[in-house]
Write a protein that holds these residues in place. Structure first.
Motif, mmCIF file in Angstrom:
data_model
loop_
_atom_site.group_PDB
_atom_site.id
_atom_site.type_symbol
_atom_site.label_atom_id
_atom_site.label_comp_id
_atom_site.label_asym_id
_atom_site.label_seq_id
_atom_site.Cartn_x
_atom_site.Cartn_y
_atom_site.Cartn_z
ATOM 1 N N THR A 67 3.776 2.887 78.400
ATOM 2 C CA THR A 67 2.651 3.499 77.718
ATOM 3 C C THR A 67 1.298 3.199 78.348
ATOM 4 O OG1 THR A 67 3.972 3.101 75.742
ATOM 5 C CG2 THR A 67 1.774 3.937 75.395
ATOM 6 N N CYS A 118 -8.149 1.049 73.546
ATOM 7 C CA CYS A 118 -6.987 1.502 74.330
ATOM 8 C C CYS A 118 -6.681 2.964 74.019
ATOM 9 C CB CYS A 118 -5.759 0.645 74.024
ATOM 10 S SG CYS A 118 -4.287 1.189 74.915
ATOM 11 N N THR A 120 -4.132 4.821 74.927
ATOM 12 C CA THR A 120 -2.728 5.234 74.864
ATOM 13 C C THR A 120 -1.963 4.631 73.698
ATOM 14 O OG1 THR A 120 -1.981 3.395 76.213
ATOM 15 C CG2 THR A 120 -2.665 5.380 77.376
ATOM 16 N N GLY A 121 -2.552 3.603 73.065
ATOM 17 C CA GLY A 121 -1.799 2.916 72.021
ATOM 18 C C GLY A 121 -0.853 1.864 72.574
ATOM 19 N N ASN A 124 -1.572 -1.835 70.398
ATOM 20 C CA ASN A 124 -1.369 -1.181 69.115
ATOM 21 C C ASN A 124 -2.232 -1.835 68.028
ATOM 22 O OD1 ASN A 124 -0.393 0.084 66.889
ATOM 23 N ND2 ASN A 124 1.666 -0.803 66.998
ATOM 24 N N GLU A 125 -3.197 -1.051 67.534
ATOM 25 C CA GLU A 125 -4.124 -1.585 66.542
ATOM 26 C C GLU A 125 -3.394 -2.059 65.285
ATOM 27 O OE1 GLU A 125 -7.488 1.086 66.561
ATOM 28 O OE2 GLU A 125 -8.406 -0.022 64.918
ATOM 29 N N GLU A 126 -2.366 -1.324 64.916
ATOM 30 C CA GLU A 126 -1.649 -1.654 63.685
ATOM 31 C C GLU A 126 -1.051 -3.053 63.707
ATOM 32 O OE1 GLU A 126 1.407 1.181 62.287
ATOM 33 O OE2 GLU A 126 -0.180 2.648 62.642
ATOM 34 N N VAL B 66 5.321 7.399 73.880
ATOM 35 C CA VAL B 66 4.660 8.150 72.821
ATOM 36 C C VAL B 66 3.241 8.462 73.302
ATOM 37 C CG1 VAL B 66 3.938 8.110 70.417
ATOM 38 C CG2 VAL B 66 5.994 6.874 71.123
ATOM 39 N N ILE B 67 2.876 9.739 73.320
ATOM 40 C CA ILE B 67 1.570 10.133 73.843
ATOM 41 C C ILE B 67 0.573 10.194 72.692
ATOM 42 C CG2 ILE B 67 0.317 11.848 75.196
ATOM 43 C CD1 ILE B 67 2.619 10.645 76.745
ATOM 44 N N SER B 68 -0.479 9.400 72.790
ATOM 45 C CA SER B 68 -1.450 9.319 71.690
ATOM 46 C C SER B 68 -2.379 10.536 71.690
ATOM 47 C CB SER B 68 -2.281 8.042 71.819
ATOM 48 O OG SER B 68 -3.166 8.173 72.910
ATOM 49 N N ALA B 69 -3.027 10.757 70.562
ATOM 50 C CA ALA B 69 -3.931 11.902 70.399
ATOM 51 C C ALA B 69 -5.105 11.798 71.366
ATOM 52 C CB ALA B 69 -4.432 11.962 68.966
ATOM 53 N N ASP B 70 -5.643 10.580 71.515
ATOM 54 C CA ASP B 70 -6.749 10.347 72.443
ATOM 55 C C ASP B 70 -6.404 10.817 73.842
ATOM 56 O OD1 ASP B 70 -8.757 9.309 70.956
ATOM 57 O OD2 ASP B 70 -8.948 7.466 72.146
#
Lengths: 271, 281
Positions: A67, A118, A120-121, A124-126, B66-70
């Motif tokens: 990612t 970030c 792309t995640g 991960n903020e969560e 997983v491709i994020s919205a950003d």
């Protein structure tokens, strides 16, 4: 005869073309295979390092490598220059962010600037949010490990540098008292890492007074063992829940074809 | 002096853009500027507008990320931008490797390396095969395959975040282009360039060739890093429609006869139509 010759030539032409086509195809496949394997081997080699400490909130390593787009925004966001991007020749997954606690640890900013930026995640903020608020104490960058042989507190010399440096003072590292039998009148004050609290920030590693740090952070995957489904804490209701997803491995040998009783009573094998 | 400016004006602007962008990125990493943060893989303008490398995201998709919205927004912005200014405008106006390969090309011409070696036979379509292969490898290895070996990203990260052995990548590309294969990296191998070729197939801004002005001096073909895109030169008036054209404008600069100029695709076609009508009349 001479009339036949052009005919022979005309017959040969399409065969030549076909051969050329096939040879070209074969060459293409050959080059693609060669290149593909070299390329894959290179990718395999640069992603092989399991000893990377990632920024807070990083996905599990395999997902992280997938990612992370290697943009360095987390590196730029870090106010302490803790994070670096792996350079060519460092034997680390190229371009991905990491930190070396002995040089610069993670200072656990409460607003965790490296994570929300970030794109792309991959961070991960969560995973670093508790009750809707960013909570750096829930981060899990790694786990501090103490080398009992080189830690001078275990020799009986008083040192609590790591204990004092820990941002979760008294929680992630606790002090265990024990009698020093050698002198008979002193106490050991041994640091103990509480694995479920430690965030892997590395402030302890930075603070350690020994020549090479005797307390150091490793990625949890590397630092920890795993009991597996065969061992459950029967006295712990939470741990018993693991039974629900437990898997048994059935081994099949020649003996297990019969029931246990039969195979024990069958003395034929002994002779 | 005027002549000099005339024959290097676009080159000057390209270097200004290339170096300026690098400076903005460098400033954000070193001095906390926020005009342009990140690097060519993914960045933010004024800490607000996201930009993302669509080819990198395509590889990530192939790898199963997983491709994020950003990221998708960032890809959208970049795709729209290059659909207007030409897909491979990235290659000649942004990519730092372009400076290296241009230098190699200049030196190659000066040393007349071509007169030594046989004419090369490597297909320029190789980059599309490498592009396809990168997606296959990304799929099987579960990581964006080209991003882990890309000298483009290496050089760029190197400039912004420290070079390491990335200097070797620069030297390898330079020597490869200089001695092994003419226009080797950018013209044959780089799958990122291949990707932007495909993306830029339908882009708006094009070089237009007017045959009636052409004196067949062929300076444009000599200087063009993708000379096959100029197949119409001296034959008929047409826009350069191949996606492989990088819109570097070197052909426009070297042309002394005003036979090449930038135009907008549709207008150029209309112009051509109009001329045809004139001929009919």
């Amino acid at each position: 005869m001479s009339e036949n010759r052009p005919e022979v030539k005309m017959k040969k032409e399409p065969i030549g073309d076909r051969r050329k086509f096939l040879l070209n195809m074969a060459r293409g496949v050959g080059i693609a295979t060669l290149g593909g394997f070299i390329w894959s081997a290179q990718v395999d080699a640069v992603t092989a390092s399991k000893l990377m400490l990632r920024p807070p909130g990083a996905l599990p390593e395999a997902d992280f490598l997938k990612t992370c787009i290697k943009c360095g925004l987390c590196v730029e966001a870090c106010p302490f220059d803790t994070l670096l991007l792996a350079k060519p020749g460092e034997d680390k997954p190229l371009g991905t962010p990491y930190f070396t606690p002995r040089t610069v640890p993670c200072y656990m900013c409460t607003d965790i600037p490296c994570v929300p930026i970030c794109p792309t995640g991959a961070l991960n903020e969560e995973s670093v949010t508790t009750d809707g608020v960013l909570d750096i104490n829930s981060a899990d960058m790694g786990l501090a490990i103490i080398d009992h042989e080189s830690c001078i507190a275990f020799w009986g010399i008083q040192c609590d540098a790591c204990y004092r440096a820990c941002p979760l003072l008294g929680e992630a590292i606790t002090i265990e008292y024990a009698k020093n039998e050698r002198t008979g009148k002193h106490a050991f004050m041994k640091p103990v890492v509480q694995g479920d609290v430690c965030t892997g920030c590395g402030l302890c590693e930075r603070a350690c007074v020994t020549e090479k740090a005797s307390i150091f952070v490793l990625p949890r995957e590397v630092a920890q063992g795993k009991a597996g489904d065969y061992y459950i804490k029967g006295w712990d209701k939470n741990d018993e829940k693991r039974l629900e997803n437990a898997k048994a491995i059935k081994t099949k040998t020649k003996l297990s074809e019969k029931s246990a009783l039969d195979s024990l009573n069958d003395v034929g094998d002994l002779y | 002096m005027r002549n000099l400016w005339n024959s290097y004006r676009y080159l000057f602007f390209r270097r200004v853009v290339q170096i300026g962008l690098m400076l903005l990125y460098f400033g954000s990493a070193s001095w906390g500027w926020t005009i342009l943060m990140g690097n060519l893989s993914s960045s933010r303008i004024l800490d607000f507008v996201p930009l993302s490398d669509p080819y990198a995201v395509l590889q990530m998709f192939a790898a199963g990320a997983v491709i994020s919205a950003d990221l998708l927004i960032g890809v959208g912005v970049v795709v729209v931008l290059y659909s207007i200014i030409g897909g491979r405008a990235f290659c000649s106006w942004v990519c730092p490797v372009n400076i290296i390969t241009d230098a190699a090309a200049v030196l190659r011409r000066a040393l007349r390396v071509d007169s030594l070696s046989d004419r090369q036979r490597l297909s320029r379509n190789l980059r599309y095969w490498i592009l396809a292969m990168s997606l296959v490898i990304s799929f099987f290895m579960g990581v964006a395959a080209f991003e882990f070996i890309s000298p483009v990203a290496m050089v760029y990260r190197g400039i912004v975040f420290g070079l390491g052995f990335g200097a070797a990548a620069i030297l390898i590309i330079f020597l490869f282009d200089l001695f092994v294969l003419k226009e080797g990296w950018c013209g044959h191998i780089c799958p990122l360039g291949g990707f932007y070729s495909l993306l830029g197939k339908f882009s708006l801004i094009r070089v237009y060739h007017s045959e009636e002005n052409c004196t067949l001096c062929m300076k444009c073909k000599e200087v063009c890093p993708e000379h096959q895109v100029l197949h119409m030169v001296g034959k008929f008036s047409e826009s350069v429609l191949s996606g492989e054209c990088t819109n570097c404008a070197r052909c426009i600069e070297v042309c002394d006869d005003d036979a090449l100029e930038f135009s907008i695709r549709k207008m150029a076609e209309n112009k051509k139509l109009g001329e045809n009508n004139d001929n009919i009349k």
